[in-house]
Design a protein around this motif. Structure first.
Motif, PDB file in Angstrom:
ATOM      1  N   LEU A  12      -4.841  -2.327  40.806  1.00  0.00           N
ATOM      2  CA  LEU A  12      -5.060  -1.041  41.473  1.00  0.00           C
ATOM      3  C   LEU A  12      -3.749  -0.267  41.579  1.00  0.00           C
ATOM      4  CD1 LEU A  12      -7.542  -1.998  44.326  1.00  0.00           C
ATOM      5  CD2 LEU A  12      -8.000  -0.478  42.408  1.00  0.00           C
ATOM      6  N   PHE A  13      -2.681  -0.983  41.942  1.00  0.00           N
ATOM      7  CA  PHE A  13      -1.384  -0.330  42.062  1.00  0.00           C
ATOM      8  C   PHE A  13      -0.909   0.195  40.707  1.00  0.00           C
ATOM      9  CE2 PHE A  13       3.358  -0.638  42.927  1.00  0.00           C
ATOM     10  CZ  PHE A  13       3.383   0.472  43.759  1.00  0.00           C
ATOM     11  N   GLN A  14      -1.100  -0.596  39.672  1.00  0.00           N
ATOM     12  CA  GLN A  14      -0.719  -0.156  38.331  1.00  0.00           C
ATOM     13  C   GLN A  14      -1.510   1.087  37.921  1.00  0.00           C
ATOM     14  OE1 GLN A  14      -0.328  -3.291  35.316  1.00  0.00           O
ATOM     15  NE2 GLN A  14      -0.235  -4.775  36.995  1.00  0.00           N
ATOM     16  N   GLU A  15      -2.785   1.113  38.271  1.00  0.00           N
ATOM     17  CA  GLU A  15      -3.614   2.281  37.945  1.00  0.00           C
ATOM     18  C   GLU A  15      -3.112   3.530  38.670  1.00  0.00           C
ATOM     19  OE1 GLU A  15      -8.205   3.606  38.795  1.00  0.00           O
ATOM     20  OE2 GLU A  15      -7.854   1.526  38.200  1.00  0.00           O
ATOM     21  N   ILE A  16      -2.809   3.386  39.959  1.00  0.00           N
ATOM     22  CA  ILE A  16      -2.309   4.520  40.742  1.00  0.00           C
ATOM     23  C   ILE A  16      -0.948   4.979  40.221  1.00  0.00           C
ATOM     24  CG2 ILE A  16      -1.474   5.210  43.027  1.00  0.00           C
ATOM     25  CD1 ILE A  16      -3.722   3.500  44.219  1.00  0.00           C
ATOM     26  N   CYS A  17      -0.071   4.018  39.922  1.00  0.00           N
ATOM     27  CA  CYS A  17       1.256   4.369  39.389  1.00  0.00           C
ATOM     28  C   CYS A  17       1.123   5.049  38.027  1.00  0.00           C
ATOM     29  CB  CYS A  17       2.130   3.123  39.266  1.00  0.00           C
ATOM     30  SG  CYS A  17       2.704   2.468  40.837  1.00  0.00           S
TER      31      CYS A  17
END
Length: 182
Positions: A7-12
């Motif tokens: 999820l963090f990678q997607e947001i970043c």
């Protein structure tokens, strides 16, 4: 917890489209390491707080504030906000482990504490298996290519529901501070 890195990678990736896979993977790994530290600190922080204000009151704070964090997680598109909220949720998760043994001892006494705490850990483990499975089902039902952002919103909404139920149930207990039932 199992989906925080993706999820963090997607947001970043959405916030900075030029980032490569390696950079995104490093960001995800950094969040996992950082949030793990918060999990460890939470065991001491919330456990110490529960000694001061009472076990049920502490769990109400943990559950109620996590509910608010999950509501914010549904709405954030900022990598920094997401990371801070995930770290806070992991602080609370550690707090549950730091507070629950004393809570069970206060509520049920030393005689049945091992059985009750064992049942709680079994339920916690079952939730640790079922939760990611439910999130995976939601992700499969709402793929990002067709429904951008929906899977994460629905997953956090599901978490909000569970937290709200736990928060409501916390009002069925009263602080006994050293006066076990059994």
């Amino acid at each position: 917890m199992g989906f925080q890195s993706p999820l963090f990678q997607e947001i970043c990736g959405e916030a900075s489209p030029g980032l490569g896979k390696e950079a995104l993977a490093r960001y995800g790994a950094t969040l996992i390491a950082t949030s793990s530290l918060f999990n460890g600190v939470g065991r001491f922080f919330w456990g110490g707080l529960s000694d001061r204000i009472g076990r049920p009151e502490t769990f109400r704070l943990i559950l109620g504030s996590q509910f608010l964090a999950f509501v914010l997680l549904m709405r954030t598109d900022s990598p920094w906000h997401f990371a801070l909220l995930v770290c806070y949720v992991l602080l609370c998760d550690g707090g549950g482990f730091g507070t629950m043994p004393a809570f069970v001892l206060d509520m049920f006494g030393a005689r049945v504490m091992p059985a009750v705490y064992g049942a709680i850990l079994t339920a916690w483990s079952a939730a640790g298996i079922a939760g990611p499975q439910l999130v995976a089902l939601i992700k499969d039902r709402y793929p990002a290519e067709l429904y951008p952002g929906r899977a994460s919103v629905y997953s956090f909404a599901m978490g909000c529901g569970f937290l709200l139920v736990g928060f409501a149930l916390s009002f069925l207990t009263r602080s006994r501070r050293g006066k076990p039932v059994a």
